[in-house]
Design a protein around this motif. Structure first.
Motif, PDB file in Angstrom:
ATOM      1  N   GLU A 102      -0.920  -5.743 -17.504  1.00 11.54           N
ATOM      2  CA  GLU A 102      -0.896  -5.058 -16.204  1.00 11.54           C
ATOM      3  C   GLU A 102      -0.790  -3.552 -16.383  1.00 11.54           C
ATOM      4  O   GLU A 102      -1.458  -2.780 -15.707  1.00 11.54           O
ATOM      5  CB  GLU A 102       0.296  -5.565 -15.380  1.00 11.54           C
ATOM      6  CG  GLU A 102       0.022  -6.806 -14.584  1.00 11.54           C
ATOM      7  CD  GLU A 102       0.101  -6.520 -13.102  1.00 11.54           C
ATOM      8  OE1 GLU A 102       1.084  -5.926 -12.659  1.00 11.54           O
ATOM      9  OE2 GLU A 102      -0.851  -6.866 -12.392  1.00 11.54           O
ATOM     10  N   HIS A 104      -4.033  -1.638 -15.183  1.00 12.23           N
ATOM     11  CA  HIS A 104      -3.898  -1.169 -13.802  1.00 12.23           C
ATOM     12  C   HIS A 104      -3.030   0.080 -13.630  1.00 12.23           C
ATOM     13  O   HIS A 104      -3.278   0.878 -12.727  1.00 12.23           O
ATOM     14  CB  HIS A 104      -3.311  -2.284 -12.930  1.00 12.23           C
ATOM     15  CG  HIS A 104      -4.175  -3.494 -12.838  1.00 12.23           C
ATOM     16  ND1 HIS A 104      -5.373  -3.509 -12.160  1.00 12.23           N
ATOM     17  CD2 HIS A 104      -4.036  -4.745 -13.361  1.00 12.23           C
ATOM     18  CE1 HIS A 104      -5.930  -4.707 -12.253  1.00 12.23           C
ATOM     19  NE2 HIS A 104      -5.130  -5.471 -12.980  1.00 12.23           N
ATOM     20  N   PRO A 145      -3.883   1.877  -5.412  1.00 13.00           N
ATOM     21  CA  PRO A 145      -4.728   0.683  -5.286  1.00 13.00           C
ATOM     22  C   PRO A 145      -5.280   0.533  -3.874  1.00 13.00           C
ATOM     23  O   PRO A 145      -4.616   0.861  -2.891  1.00 13.00           O
ATOM     24  CB  PRO A 145      -3.764  -0.465  -5.617  1.00 13.00           C
ATOM     25  CG  PRO A 145      -2.617   0.152  -6.306  1.00 13.00           C
ATOM     26  CD  PRO A 145      -2.489   1.540  -5.761  1.00 13.00           C
ATOM     27  N   GLU A 158      -8.201  -4.541  -3.763  1.00 11.78           N
ATOM     28  CA  GLU A 158      -7.656  -4.767  -5.103  1.00 11.78           C
ATOM     29  C   GLU A 158      -6.285  -5.437  -5.019  1.00 11.78           C
ATOM     30  O   GLU A 158      -6.006  -6.404  -5.737  1.00 11.78           O
ATOM     31  CB  GLU A 158      -7.548  -3.428  -5.844  1.00 11.78           C
ATOM     32  CG  GLU A 158      -6.904  -3.523  -7.213  1.00 11.78           C
ATOM     33  CD  GLU A 158      -6.657  -2.155  -7.833  1.00 11.78           C
ATOM     34  OE1 GLU A 158      -5.853  -2.087  -8.787  1.00 11.78           O
ATOM     35  OE2 GLU A 158      -7.244  -1.150  -7.364  1.00 11.78           O
ATOM     36  N   GLN A 161       1.378  -5.250  -6.549  1.00 11.55           N
ATOM     37  CA  GLN A 161       0.215  -5.320  -5.663  1.00 11.55           C
ATOM     38  C   GLN A 161       0.637  -5.648  -4.228  1.00 11.55           C
ATOM     39  O   GLN A 161       0.062  -5.133  -3.269  1.00 11.55           O
ATOM     40  CB  GLN A 161      -0.779  -6.363  -6.172  1.00 11.55           C
ATOM     41  CG  GLN A 161      -1.433  -6.002  -7.490  1.00 11.55           C
ATOM     42  CD  GLN A 161      -0.650  -6.498  -8.689  1.00 11.55           C
ATOM     43  OE1 GLN A 161       0.527  -6.826  -8.595  1.00 11.55           O
ATOM     44  NE2 GLN A 161      -1.306  -6.555  -9.841  1.00 11.55           N
TER      45      GLN A 161
END
Length: 330
Positions: A22, A26, A33, A37, A238
């Motif tokens: 991750e 990312h 983000p 996504e 996220q």
């Protein structure tokens, strides 16, 4: 459950690899983000957690599967509450959007490490001292009261601890990218980014104290406790960007979590009575006339409470917004 050391090693190694992956894929490159996504990866991690629970049910039996799902739901709800505090923290420290991913990632890793330590301690206590269930039950009832009536009263960015840190450390007034320290005029200063990470560490400690007794009220299996916590934390970064606006609308989340913690606290106290060995309670004999709460009922109760709290929150904020617009507040 019969979990071998090899299974533990593989599970911990895969968990670490997920977070390393991750970071490099990312988080390493600062960016905010997109909703798409965040939605895709949130769905991926939630789906992975559900598949893992099905796997536990098929391999070890659905009683353990039910314990995992009840634990996962509880930890996910507590993690969302954690996100609400992170949101207050990001706002209080005015963390730039493109660096919030890194702060969240560090906070989630710290949370996993702290919870891992609490899980190990909790497992050792439960194995050797049955009276610890009384302690966990009483602690959860206290935490439920605090959750219901003291939520949101403090600002973690300007609390007593952070004011103390600012007094003893030279702090710069502005961010320098995602650096933790900076040299100005020949003197080294810590940046607000370091203060954010310190504050997140303190918050993670508080939430670990909440979450570990709660899940031990649903299962005594350390493996289920660890995996439910790991999956609850995976994808949390996220989820923060996906439901950031929704967090402020979950006005009854604290009360819903208070009900869940109180329910598990009562469940723990009943379990403690069934395992009772304290001589001043029933002469040291087990107290079995109160039936234990089955895991299927715990799972249904937790899921129903989360649903009711969410629906009631959204209904209230929609009603308040309509009243504001109707009264000319827009």
């Amino acid at each position: 459950m019969n979990i071998t050391p090899l299974v533990w090693i593989i599970t911990i190694a895969v968990t670490i690899l997920f977070f390393v992956w991750e970071f490099f894929v990312h988080v390493r490159k600062p960016h905010e983000p997109t909703v798409g996504e965040s939605a895709r990866w949130s769905a991926f991690y939630i789906g992975l957690a559900l598949l893992f629970g099905v796997g536990i049910g098929l391999v070890s039996g659905w009683n353990y599967g039910g314990e995992y799902f009840a634990g996962y739901l509880t930890e996910k709800a507590l993690s969302i509450d954690n996100l609400f505090v992170f949101l207050i923290l990001m706002t209080g420290f005015a963390v730039p959007k493109i660096y919030q991913q890194k702060v969240l990632m560090i906070g989630i890793v710290i949370a996993l490490i702290m919870r891992g330590g609490f899980i190990a301690v909790g497992a050792a206590l439960i194995e050797n001292f049955s009276w610890v269930f009384y302690v966990f039950g009483a602690l959860l009832l206290f935490l439920a009261y605090r959750q219901a009536f003291a939520h949101g009263e403090s600002d973690p960015a300007n609390g007593r601890f952070m004011r103390f840190v600012r007094r003893i450390l030279p702090v710069s007034d502005e961010y320098n990218g995602d650096r933790l320290t900076v040299v100005k005029g020949g003197r080294r200063f810590v940046t607000p980014m370091l203060l954010v990470i310190v504050a997140i560490g303190m918050i993670d400690l508080v939430f670990a104290i909440d979450s570990i007794p709660a899940i031990y009220g649903l299962t005594e299996e350390a493996y289920i406790v660890f995996t439910a916590n790991a999956f609850a934390l995976m994808g949390l970064r996220q989820l923060y960007f996906l439901i950031g606006g929704l967090l402020e609308r979950l006005v009854y989340l604290a009360q819903g979590l208070a009900v869940i913690l109180a329910f598990i606290g009562v469940k723990l106290l009943i379990h403690a009575l069934h395992k009772n060995e304290l001589p001043f309670i029933n002469g040291g004999e087990h107290v079995t006339f109160i039936p234990e709460i089955p895991i299927w009922l715990s799972l249904l109760f937790i899921a129903a409470t989360i649903t009711v709290a969410t629906v009631a929150s959204l209904a209230k904020t929609r009603k308040d917004r309509a009243a504001l617009i109707g009264g000319g507040g827009a």
